[in-house]
Design a protein around this motif. Structure first.
Motif, mmCIF file in Angstrom:
data_model
loop_
_atom_site.group_PDB
_atom_site.id
_atom_site.type_symbol
_atom_site.label_atom_id
_atom_site.label_comp_id
_atom_site.label_asym_id
_atom_site.label_seq_id
_atom_site.Cartn_x
_atom_site.Cartn_y
_atom_site.Cartn_z
ATOM 1 N N ARG A 1 0.812 -1.201 0.061
ATOM 2 C CA ARG A 1 0.037 -0.125 0.188
ATOM 3 C C ARG A 1 0.892 1.238 -0.015
ATOM 4 N N ASN A 2 2.058 1.425 0.772
ATOM 5 C CA ASN A 2 2.784 2.298 0.921
ATOM 6 C C ASN A 2 3.540 2.468 -0.469
ATOM 7 N N ILE A 3 4.048 1.586 -1.263
ATOM 8 C CA ILE A 3 4.552 1.726 -2.568
ATOM 9 C C ILE A 3 3.554 2.437 -3.386
ATOM 10 N N CYS A 4 2.434 2.040 -3.277
ATOM 11 C CA CYS A 4 1.301 2.512 -4.071
ATOM 12 C C CYS A 4 1.115 4.036 -3.935
ATOM 13 N N ALA A 5 1.048 4.284 -2.375
ATOM 14 C CA ALA A 5 0.499 5.770 -1.968
ATOM 15 C C ALA A 5 1.659 6.744 -2.487
ATOM 16 N N HIS A 6 2.908 6.297 -2.590
ATOM 17 C CA HIS A 6 4.229 7.241 -2.921
ATOM 18 C C HIS A 6 4.394 6.877 -4.435
ATOM 19 N N HIS A 7 3.749 6.383 -5.163
ATOM 20 C CA HIS A 7 3.829 6.305 -6.684
ATOM 21 C C HIS A 7 5.212 5.679 -7.114
ATOM 22 N N ASN A 8 5.490 4.551 -6.360
ATOM 23 C CA ASN A 8 6.657 3.849 -6.641
ATOM 24 C C ASN A 8 6.365 2.736 -7.720
ATOM 25 N N ARG A 9 7.376 2.135 -8.287
ATOM 26 C CA ARG A 9 7.147 1.136 -9.233
ATOM 27 C C ARG A 9 6.993 -0.066 -8.766
ATOM 28 N N LEU A 10 5.950 -0.925 -8.917
ATOM 29 C CA LEU A 10 5.501 -1.973 -8.360
ATOM 30 C C LEU A 10 5.367 -3.215 -9.081
ATOM 31 N N TRP A 11 5.043 -3.069 -10.429
ATOM 32 C CA TRP A 11 4.781 -4.117 -11.319
ATOM 33 C C TRP A 11 5.935 -5.247 -11.358
ATOM 34 N N ASN A 12 7.058 -4.922 -11.408
ATOM 35 C CA ASN A 12 8.096 -5.765 -11.398
ATOM 36 C C ASN A 12 9.247 -5.850 -10.248
ATOM 37 N N ARG A 13 8.617 -5.411 -9.302
ATOM 38 C CA ARG A 13 9.689 -5.270 -8.105
ATOM 39 C C ARG A 13 9.564 -6.382 -7.161
ATOM 40 N N ARG A 14 10.875 -6.845 -6.856
ATOM 41 C CA ARG A 14 10.996 -7.786 -5.663
ATOM 42 C C ARG A 14 10.968 -6.922 -4.531
ATOM 43 N N LEU A 15 9.748 -7.527 -3.643
ATOM 44 C CA LEU A 15 9.407 -6.836 -2.579
ATOM 45 C C LEU A 15 10.236 -7.139 -1.325
ATOM 46 N N VAL A 16 10.730 -6.229 -0.475
ATOM 47 C CA VAL A 16 11.642 -6.412 0.592
ATOM 48 C C VAL A 16 10.927 -7.371 1.541
ATOM 49 N N LYS A 17 9.631 -7.098 1.773
ATOM 50 C CA LYS A 17 9.128 -8.001 2.582
ATOM 51 C C LYS A 17 8.386 -9.235 1.971
ATOM 52 N N ARG A 18 8.269 -10.185 2.665
ATOM 53 C CA ARG A 18 7.706 -11.436 1.965
ATOM 54 C C ARG A 18 6.655 -12.116 2.791
ATOM 55 N N LEU A 19 5.695 -12.550 1.974
ATOM 56 C CA LEU A 19 4.416 -13.097 2.531
ATOM 57 C C LEU A 19 4.819 -14.599 3.362
ATOM 58 N N PRO A 20 4.190 -14.989 4.332
ATOM 59 C CA PRO A 20 4.477 -16.268 4.999
ATOM 60 C C PRO A 20 4.174 -17.311 4.019
ATOM 61 N N VAL A 21 4.330 -18.474 4.598
ATOM 62 C CA VAL A 21 3.606 -19.969 3.780
ATOM 63 C C VAL A 21 2.530 -19.880 4.209
ATOM 64 N N MET A 22 1.390 -20.187 3.374
ATOM 65 C CA MET A 22 0.069 -20.247 4.029
ATOM 66 C C MET A 22 -0.325 -21.590 3.172
ATOM 67 N N LYS A 23 -0.751 -22.480 4.112
ATOM 68 C CA LYS A 23 -1.103 -23.937 3.475
ATOM 69 C C LYS A 23 -2.544 -23.461 2.995
ATOM 70 N N SER A 24 -3.492 -22.862 3.292
ATOM 71 C CA SER A 24 -4.662 -22.514 2.838
ATOM 72 C C SER A 24 -4.778 -21.914 1.241
ATOM 73 N N LEU A 25 -3.861 -21.223 0.908
ATOM 74 C CA LEU A 25 -3.675 -20.806 -0.233
ATOM 75 C C LEU A 25 -2.855 -21.517 -1.183
ATOM 76 N N ARG A 26 -3.329 -22.519 -1.918
ATOM 77 C CA ARG A 26 -2.532 -23.385 -2.861
ATOM 78 C C ARG A 26 -1.965 -22.589 -4.058
ATOM 79 N N ASP A 27 -2.533 -21.763 -4.572
ATOM 80 C CA ASP A 27 -2.092 -21.016 -5.777
ATOM 81 C C ASP A 27 -0.674 -20.212 -5.520
ATOM 82 N N LEU A 28 -0.040 -20.070 -4.329
ATOM 83 C CA LEU A 28 0.886 -19.250 -4.061
ATOM 84 C C LEU A 28 2.057 -19.595 -5.009
ATOM 85 N N GLU A 29 2.901 -18.870 -5.326
ATOM 86 C CA GLU A 29 4.398 -19.284 -6.082
ATOM 87 C C GLU A 29 5.305 -19.233 -5.123
ATOM 88 N N TYR A 30 6.286 -20.333 -5.190
ATOM 89 C CA TYR A 30 7.360 -20.460 -4.180
ATOM 90 C C TYR A 30 8.723 -20.408 -5.004
#
Length: 135
Positions: A15-44
């Protein structure tokens, strides 16, 4: 609890990246989502021989779609996002972390828009979503 806090932390970061008009589309995010077993479609990916959620925008989009569908808020967003992504060259989608078969995955299948529920019901659903993310 860690899963919920980590997920909200990543969403806040994006949200902060978007709010400050920074590039998001091909960015490697500094923060990483945790592994969530309930979301089968996550990419690892493997980082230091450990399975980890890919830190590209695709996985954030998945989490947002799941949350919106559970809450039945702005039911047109998934379809609008899918249409926008469909207009982008596949090489650019790949840079955003989208797999080649992303449109065939269950989460991206088109659903008819639904009427939003009452605020009380949405609060209960948010609690249930938090519980399900912690599983």
């Amino acid at each position: 609890q860690h899963t919920l806090v980590s997920t909200l932390d990543v969403l806040s970061y994006v949200r902060n990246i978007c709010a400050h008009h920074n590039r998001l589309w091909n960015r490697r995010l500094v923060k990483r989502l945790p592994v969530m077993k309930s979301l089968r479609d996550l990419e690892y990916e493997y980082v230091n021989k450990q399975r980890s959620v890919t830190n590209l925008i695709y996985n954030v989009c998945l989490v947002l779609l799941v949350m919106l569908r559970k809450q039945e808020i702005d039911a047109s967003f998934p379809l609008r996002l899918k249409n926008l992504l469909g207009s982008i060259e596949s090489s650019n989608r790949t840079r955003m972390g989208f797999p080649c078969d992303w449109e065939r995955k269950e989460i991206w299948r088109e659903e008819a828009p639904r009427e939003p529920e009452s605020a009380d019901k949405m609060g209960d659903d948010l609690t249930n979503l938090a519980i399900n993310l912690l599983k």
